[in-house]
Design an enzyme around this catalytic site. Structure first.
Site, PDB file in Angstrom:
ATOM      1  N   HIS A  33     -23.237 -31.751  41.640  1.00 18.13           N
ATOM      2  CA  HIS A  33     -22.509 -32.640  40.731  1.00 18.13           C
ATOM      3  C   HIS A  33     -23.445 -33.485  39.872  1.00 18.13           C
ATOM      4  CE1 HIS A  33     -22.706 -35.810  43.962  1.00 18.13           C
ATOM      5  NE2 HIS A  33     -22.838 -36.564  42.912  1.00 18.13           N
TER       6      HIS A  33
ATOM      7  N   ASP B 124     -21.996 -28.596  47.381  1.00 19.96           N
ATOM      8  CA  ASP B 124     -22.544 -29.503  46.364  1.00 19.96           C
ATOM      9  C   ASP B 124     -24.067 -29.511  46.421  1.00 19.96           C
ATOM     10  OD1 ASP B 124     -22.812 -31.395  44.414  1.00 19.96           O
ATOM     11  OD2 ASP B 124     -21.903 -33.041  45.556  1.00 19.96           O
TER      12      ASP B 124
ATOM     13  N   GLN C 154     -23.080 -45.040  44.577  1.00 20.75           N
ATOM     14  CA  GLN C 154     -23.320 -44.455  43.251  1.00 20.75           C
ATOM     15  C   GLN C 154     -24.788 -44.571  42.852  1.00 20.75           C
ATOM     16  OE1 GLN C 154     -20.473 -46.291  43.747  1.00 20.75           O
ATOM     17  NE2 GLN C 154     -19.088 -44.543  43.586  1.00 20.75           N
ATOM     18  N   GLY C 155     -25.361 -43.444  42.465  1.00 18.10           N
ATOM     19  CA  GLY C 155     -26.772 -43.430  42.074  1.00 18.10           C
ATOM     20  C   GLY C 155     -27.648 -42.832  43.158  1.00 18.10           C
ATOM     21  N   ASP C 156     -27.109 -42.706  44.371  1.00 18.38           N
ATOM     22  CA  ASP C 156     -27.864 -42.083  45.469  1.00 18.38           C
ATOM     23  C   ASP C 156     -27.657 -40.567  45.522  1.00 18.38           C
ATOM     24  OD1 ASP C 156     -29.036 -44.420  46.580  1.00 18.38           O
ATOM     25  OD2 ASP C 156     -27.115 -44.926  47.482  1.00 18.38           O
ATOM     26  N   SER C 157     -26.630 -40.092  44.845  1.00 16.49           N
ATOM     27  CA  SER C 157     -26.293 -38.665  44.816  1.00 16.49           C
ATOM     28  C   SER C 157     -27.515 -37.774  44.679  1.00 16.49           C
ATOM     29  CB  SER C 157     -25.402 -38.367  43.612  1.00 16.49           C
ATOM     30  OG  SER C 157     -24.078 -38.658  43.891  1.00 16.49           O
TER      31      SER C 157
END
Ligand code: NAG
Ligand code: NAG
Length: 280
Positions: free
Chosen positions: A87, A134, A231-234
């Site tokens: 993603h 993912d 959010q941002g660690d993905s």
């Protein structure tokens, strides 16, 4: 109101909706200012403690004048190969990215910067379930100068971790679902939750496409919360005993007691990863 303002406003709205839904865990969905920050409930770490961590920086095709901005994390497999989340890269091209290794910072030009030459996304991403499979592999050039101190490869797991095992996640994501900005690399330790319990936890979440599949792995302090990726660690690492077991993927908001964080399951996805690495 000029049309560019309208575009900004719309982009911001999309961002706010994405944040409140808490899915998926990437930053800068469209280059506008999603609040930056860090992992939830974590501690400041140093890149020397997690030298396999990279920052994946991105810029939009329509905004070439903008700098590359942190979008996701990733892990170093070897000097030319990075593991991240599907993603993070879906709908992009390789030239939109830079990989920054050996840095503690989410912004700036500290560390070693290289280019993404090729992206391979799992062909069955989102097939069968939301955020299923993912995972993606990035090939970079020039090769990263591994120094085994601040820039180091990590071994891929081949067996899933046991329930209750403490894992370490790291990254530059937000400190809460709408957290405040921090530039420094953080880490947090979270126990592995069995897929069975995790699937029960997510039973009442979203529609029936939100299931915990074998290609996923969960971690979190069940019933307690307060420690999670956000959010941002993905795309970033979940590590147990010096092996990469998970890739930060999704969750219902961040660090809620009844919703563990969900990761791509590296051991389960090894046949696909190995085939890509073998150039098949
Ligand atoms: C780092 O480790 C790799 C694999 O063990 C080794 O091949 C390489 O020579 C090491 N590099 C340095 C700079 O120590
Ligand atoms: C790094 O991994 C890729 C993919 O498996 C492989 O083609 C390449 O030879 C590896 N590089 C080194 C230096 O081992």
């Amino acid at each position: 109101m000029s049309s560019s303002w309208l575009v900004c406003l719309l982009a911001l709205l999309v961002g706010v909706v994405a944040l409140t839904q808490g899915l998926p865990l990437l930053e800068d969905l469209d280059e506008k200012s999603v609040p930056g920050g860090r992992i939830v409930g974590g501690y400041v770490t140093d890149i020397a403690q997690v030298p396999y961590q990279i920052s994946l920086r991105y810029k939009g095709i329509t905004t070439p004048e903008n700098p590359y901005r942190h979008r996701c994390g990733g892990s170093i497999f070897n000097e030319t190969t990075i593991v991240t989340a599907a993603h993070c890269i879906i709908g992009t091209v390789a030239s939109q990215f830079k990989v920054v290794a050996g840095s503690n910072w989410r912004t700036g030009s500290d560390g070693v910067i290289t280019n993404v030459k090729q992206i391979v996304m799992h062909e069955e991403y989102f097939s069968g379930a939301a955020y299923n499979n993912d995972i993606a592999i990035l090939f970079v050039d020039p090769p990263l100068p591994l120094n085994n101190f601040t820039i180091k490869a990590i071994k891929l797991a081949s067996e899933p971790p046991l329930e209750g095992t403490v894992s370490k996640i790291s990254g530059w994501g937000t400190t809460s679902s709408a957290g405040s900005a921090s530039n420094q690399l953080l880490a947090v330790d979270v126990p592995i939750v069995s897929n069975e319990l995790c699937d029960q936890d997510y039973e009442d979440f979203g529609d029936e496409t939100y299931r915990i599949t074998s290609a996923m792995l969960c971690a979190g302090k069940r019933g307690v919360g307060g420690a999670d990726a956000c959010q941002g660690d993905s795309g970033g690492p979940l590590v147990v005993r010096d092996e990469l077991h998970g890739v930060v993927s999704w969750g219902n908001k961040c660090a809620l007691p009844n919703y563990p964080g969900v990761y791509a399951n590296v051991a389960y996805l090894r046949p696909w990863i190995d085939a890509v690495l073998a150039g098949l």
